[in-house]
Design a protein around this motif. Structure first.
Motif, PDB file in Angstrom:
ATOM      1  N   ASP A 278      12.897  73.752  56.383  1.00 26.41           N
ATOM      2  CA  ASP A 278      12.187  74.974  55.991  1.00 26.41           C
ATOM      3  C   ASP A 278      12.926  75.729  54.892  1.00 26.41           C
ATOM      4  O   ASP A 278      12.338  76.579  54.223  1.00 26.41           O
ATOM      5  N   ASN A 279      14.218  75.401  54.706  1.00 30.00           N
ATOM      6  CA  ASN A 279      15.035  76.142  53.740  1.00 30.00           C
ATOM      7  C   ASN A 279      15.348  75.333  52.482  1.00 30.00           C
ATOM      8  O   ASN A 279      16.288  75.643  51.753  1.00 30.00           O
ATOM      9  N   LEU A 280      14.565  74.299  52.205  1.00 23.07           N
ATOM     10  CA  LEU A 280      14.858  73.425  51.069  1.00 23.07           C
ATOM     11  C   LEU A 280      14.976  74.174  49.748  1.00 23.07           C
ATOM     12  O   LEU A 280      15.871  73.902  48.947  1.00 23.07           O
ATOM     13  N   SER A 281      14.063  75.079  49.502  1.00 21.24           N
ATOM     14  CA  SER A 281      14.042  75.770  48.211  1.00 21.24           C
ATOM     15  C   SER A 281      15.302  76.589  47.964  1.00 21.24           C
ATOM     16  O   SER A 281      15.644  76.876  46.813  1.00 21.24           O
ATOM     17  N   ASP A 282      16.027  76.935  49.022  1.00 23.89           N
ATOM     18  CA  ASP A 282      17.254  77.719  48.857  1.00 23.89           C
ATOM     19  C   ASP A 282      18.355  76.911  48.180  1.00 23.89           C
ATOM     20  O   ASP A 282      19.322  77.487  47.666  1.00 23.89           O
ATOM     21  N   TYR A 283      18.224  75.580  48.165  1.00 29.68           N
ATOM     22  CA  TYR A 283      19.275  74.720  47.624  1.00 29.68           C
ATOM     23  C   TYR A 283      19.018  74.297  46.173  1.00 29.68           C
ATOM     24  O   TYR A 283      19.845  73.615  45.564  1.00 29.68           O
ATOM     25  N   VAL A 284      17.895  74.707  45.628  1.00 25.34           N
ATOM     26  CA  VAL A 284      17.493  74.268  44.297  1.00 25.34           C
ATOM     27  C   VAL A 284      18.515  74.646  43.227  1.00 25.34           C
ATOM     28  O   VAL A 284      18.758  73.878  42.283  1.00 25.34           O
ATOM     29  N   PHE A 285      19.146  75.797  43.362  1.00 28.15           N
ATOM     30  CA  PHE A 285      20.017  76.300  42.298  1.00 28.15           C
ATOM     31  C   PHE A 285      21.506  76.071  42.569  1.00 28.15           C
ATOM     32  O   PHE A 285      22.357  76.705  41.954  1.00 28.15           O
ATOM     33  N   THR A 286      21.816  75.157  43.478  1.00 22.48           N
ATOM     34  CA  THR A 286      23.223  74.887  43.795  1.00 22.48           C
ATOM     35  C   THR A 286      23.830  73.820  42.897  1.00 22.48           C
ATOM     36  O   THR A 286      25.046  73.613  42.914  1.00 22.48           O
ATOM     37  N   GLY A 287      23.002  73.108  42.129  1.00 26.13           N
ATOM     38  CA  GLY A 287      23.518  72.087  41.236  1.00 26.13           C
ATOM     39  C   GLY A 287      23.559  70.695  41.839  1.00 26.13           C
ATOM     40  O   GLY A 287      24.085  69.762  41.219  1.00 26.13           O
ATOM     41  N   ILE A 288      22.997  70.507  43.036  1.00 25.72           N
ATOM     42  CA  ILE A 288      22.999  69.195  43.688  1.00 25.72           C
ATOM     43  C   ILE A 288      21.937  68.287  43.074  1.00 25.72           C
ATOM     44  O   ILE A 288      21.067  68.745  42.322  1.00 25.72           O
ATOM     45  N   ASP A 289      21.997  67.008  43.423  1.00 21.32           N
ATOM     46  CA  ASP A 289      21.031  66.036  42.921  1.00 21.32           C
ATOM     47  C   ASP A 289      19.985  65.661  43.966  1.00 21.32           C
ATOM     48  O   ASP A 289      18.819  65.457  43.635  1.00 21.32           O
ATOM     49  N   LEU A 290      20.430  65.541  45.217  1.00 19.27           N
ATOM     50  CA  LEU A 290      19.556  65.057  46.276  1.00 19.27           C
ATOM     51  C   LEU A 290      19.666  65.896  47.541  1.00 19.27           C
ATOM     52  O   LEU A 290      20.735  66.446  47.831  1.00 19.27           O
ATOM     53  N   ILE A 291      18.571  65.954  48.279  1.00 21.21           N
ATOM     54  CA  ILE A 291      18.581  66.455  49.650  1.00 21.21           C
ATOM     55  C   ILE A 291      18.021  65.330  50.512  1.00 21.21           C
ATOM     56  O   ILE A 291      16.911  64.858  50.273  1.00 21.21           O
ATOM     57  N   SER A 292      18.801  64.856  51.470  1.00 18.23           N
ATOM     58  CA  SER A 292      18.311  63.791  52.345  1.00 18.23           C
ATOM     59  C   SER A 292      17.899  64.384  53.685  1.00 18.23           C
ATOM     60  O   SER A 292      18.569  65.261  54.226  1.00 18.23           O
ATOM     61  N   THR A 293      16.767  63.890  54.189  1.00 20.64           N
ATOM     62  CA  THR A 293      16.238  64.398  55.453  1.00 20.64           C
ATOM     63  C   THR A 293      15.468  63.295  56.174  1.00 20.64           C
ATOM     64  O   THR A 293      14.808  62.467  55.542  1.00 20.64           O
ATOM     65  N   SER A 294      15.555  63.306  57.483  1.00 20.81           N
ATOM     66  CA  SER A 294      14.805  62.345  58.298  1.00 20.81           C
ATOM     67  C   SER A 294      13.507  62.947  58.819  1.00 20.81           C
ATOM     68  O   SER A 294      12.687  62.250  59.422  1.00 20.81           O
ATOM     69  N   ALA A 295      13.303  64.240  58.586  1.00 21.73           N
ATOM     70  CA  ALA A 295      12.191  64.966  59.212  1.00 21.73           C
ATOM     71  C   ALA A 295      10.810  64.354  58.985  1.00 21.73           C
ATOM     72  O   ALA A 295      10.028  64.230  59.938  1.00 21.73           O
ATOM     73  N   PRO A 296      10.428  63.978  57.749  1.00 17.44           N
ATOM     74  CA  PRO A 296       9.076  63.433  57.573  1.00 17.44           C
ATOM     75  C   PRO A 296       8.814  62.161  58.374  1.00 17.44           C
ATOM     76  O   PRO A 296       7.674  61.893  58.759  1.00 17.44           O
ATOM     77  N   ILE A 297       9.868  61.383  58.625  1.00 18.14           N
ATOM     78  CA  ILE A 297       9.692  60.146  59.371  1.00 18.14           C
ATOM     79  C   ILE A 297       9.825  60.367  60.871  1.00 18.14           C
ATOM     80  O   ILE A 297       9.070  59.805  61.667  1.00 18.14           O
ATOM     81  N   THR A 298      10.754  61.196  61.284  1.00 20.68           N
ATOM     82  CA  THR A 298      11.019  61.356  62.717  1.00 20.68           C
ATOM     83  C   THR A 298      10.206  62.458  63.379  1.00 20.68           C
ATOM     84  O   THR A 298      10.054  62.469  64.604  1.00 20.68           O
ATOM     85  N   LYS A 299       9.659  63.381  62.582  1.00 22.06           N
ATOM     86  CA  LYS A 299       9.001  64.541  63.176  1.00 22.06           C
ATOM     87  C   LYS A 299       7.553  64.754  62.737  1.00 22.06           C
ATOM     88  O   LYS A 299       6.890  65.674  63.229  1.00 22.06           O
ATOM     89  N   SER A 300       7.055  63.933  61.836  1.00 24.22           N
ATOM     90  CA  SER A 300       5.686  64.137  61.364  1.00 24.22           C
ATOM     91  C   SER A 300       4.674  63.669  62.409  1.00 24.22           C
ATOM     92  O   SER A 300       4.946  62.764  63.199  1.00 24.22           O
ATOM     93  N   LYS A 301       3.514  64.284  62.407  1.00 25.19           N
ATOM     94  CA  LYS A 301       2.436  63.863  63.307  1.00 25.19           C
ATOM     95  C   LYS A 301       1.484  62.942  62.555  1.00 25.19           C
ATOM     96  O   LYS A 301       1.418  62.973  61.320  1.00 25.19           O
ATOM     97  N   TRP A 302       0.784  62.113  63.297  1.00 25.51           N
ATOM     98  CA  TRP A 302      -0.217  61.246  62.675  1.00 25.51           C
ATOM     99  C   TRP A 302      -1.371  62.086  62.133  1.00 25.51           C
ATOM    100  O   TRP A 302      -1.760  63.088  62.721  1.00 25.51           O
ATOM    101  N   ILE A 303      -1.899  61.653  60.997  1.00 24.52           N
ATOM    102  CA  ILE A 303      -3.106  62.267  60.452  1.00 24.52           C
ATOM    103  C   ILE A 303      -4.316  61.568  61.080  1.00 24.52           C
ATOM    104  O   ILE A 303      -4.345  60.341  61.188  1.00 24.52           O
ATOM    105  N   ASP A 304      -5.300  62.330  61.480  1.00 23.01           N
ATOM    106  CA  ASP A 304      -6.428  61.777  62.229  1.00 23.01           C
ATOM    107  C   ASP A 304      -7.506  61.227  61.305  1.00 23.01           C
ATOM    108  O   ASP A 304      -8.079  61.962  60.505  1.00 23.01           O
ATOM    109  N   PHE A 305      -7.762  59.918  61.443  1.00 20.61           N
ATOM    110  CA  PHE A 305      -8.871  59.253  60.745  1.00 20.61           C
ATOM    111  C   PHE A 305      -9.840  58.684  61.780  1.00 20.61           C
ATOM    112  O   PHE A 305      -9.464  58.454  62.939  1.00 20.61           O
ATOM    113  N   SER A 306     -11.069  58.427  61.342  1.00 16.67           N
ATOM    114  CA  SER A 306     -12.055  57.810  62.232  1.00 16.67           C
ATOM    115  C   SER A 306     -12.841  56.758  61.448  1.00 16.67           C
ATOM    116  O   SER A 306     -13.149  56.960  60.276  1.00 16.67           O
TER     117      SER A 306
END
Length: 287
Positions: A255-283
């Motif tokens: 939730d705080n990703l944007s706070d790191y934009v101006f620190t001069g880093i290159d990457l932010i690594s996170t497992s959240a989209p894979i480990t915490k995302s919910k399925w999107i419902d299709f039919s």
């Protein structure tokens, strides 16, 4: 993701075998004829898995015709048609559950990734994934992450040498470990050090690491440390120094990703989209 990969085909065959077993028992009640159907989204999101859906259906029945109405990585709205199918009634029924499961899972990851990437919009900071993936599904989940606008980190332990807390504790230290790796691994492979303190990060850069991952450090500490690491990578005298250090952070609240934009880093690594995302419902609805 290479759809020609024998490994990928073996995985898809396993999925089909798991669901069909010796054959769909409900096929006996179907009037075997050519029918048509379509997929519809039951919520907004980012799509992923179209080519896999086509491949799975054609493994079940090469005569099934599929028209994708959306490409992987594209956004969709609730009630939007995603694809259209034509084929025998038994084939469409046989492939329905497998393909929906795959596409809903991967689209969930792509959707979650896209929402996080949007927080980094306008900056040069990239969002990277991790090795926290479902066993057997890594190649697909990392592909979904990519479709959502993220970039992929290493695929496995043979992809890059990454010294983490345990490696540092159970070895001769950062400097000596990097020296050994420089002599033993292919020159095409990168060396990354996960640093929990500024002193570890500096030691890694001085010893010639290609990348440094700053783990669970405060924004203030990162902003102060990054310029020091950039300067070290330009001025130290080690003959095996990496001149273009990549600086990555992890262990932060998505939730705080944007706070790191101006620190001069290159990457932010996170497992959240894979480990915490919910399925999107299709039919899948039959015409």
């Amino acid at each position: 993701m290479d759809l020609r990969s024998p490994k990928l085909h073996k995985i898809l065959d396993t999925w089909i075998e798991e669901d069909l077993g010796h054959g769909d028992l409900t096929r006996f009640v179907l009037n075997e004829r050519s029918v048509s159907a379509h997929w519809v989204a039951k919520e907004d999101g980012t799509f992923c898995g179209g080519d896999l859906v086509k491949l799975i259906f054609r493994k079940i029945d090469p005569q099934v015709d599929i028209q994708l109405l959306i490409e992987d990585g594209q956004k969709f709205k609730k009630n939007q048609r995603l694809l259209e199918l034509k084929g025998s009634s038994s084939s469409l029924v046989a492939g329905e559950r497998i393909t929906l499961n795959v596409a809903m899972h991967l689209s969930g990851i792509a959707t979650s990734t896209a929402l996080l990437v949007a927080k980094l919009s306008g900056s040069d900071v990239k969002l990277a994934d991790t090795r926290k993936t479902t066993p057997g599904l890594r190649i697909f989940e990392k592909y979904a992450f990519h479709c959502g606008g993220g970039i992929n980190h290493r695929l496995g332990l043979d992809d890059a040498a990454m010294l983490k807390e345990n490696h540092i504790e159970w070895s001769r230290g950062i400097k000596e470990s990097i020296k050994i790796l420089k002599k033993t691994i292919p020159w095409t492979k990168k060396i990354i050090v996960e640093a929990e303190t500024p002193s570890q990060a500096k030691e890694a850069v001085e010893a010639g690491a290609d990348g440094v991952l700053l783990d669970e450090m405060s924004i203030t500490a990162i902003a102060k440390l990054v310029p020091e690491l950039r300067q070290l990578s330009k001025t130290n005298d080690f003959t095996y120094i990496s001149k273009n250090i990549v600086i990555e952070v992890s262990g932060i609240n998505p939730d705080n990703l944007s706070d790191y934009v101006f620190t001069g880093i290159d990457l932010i690594s996170t497992s959240a989209p894979i480990t915490k995302s919910k399925w999107i419902d299709f039919s899948m609805r039959f015409d």
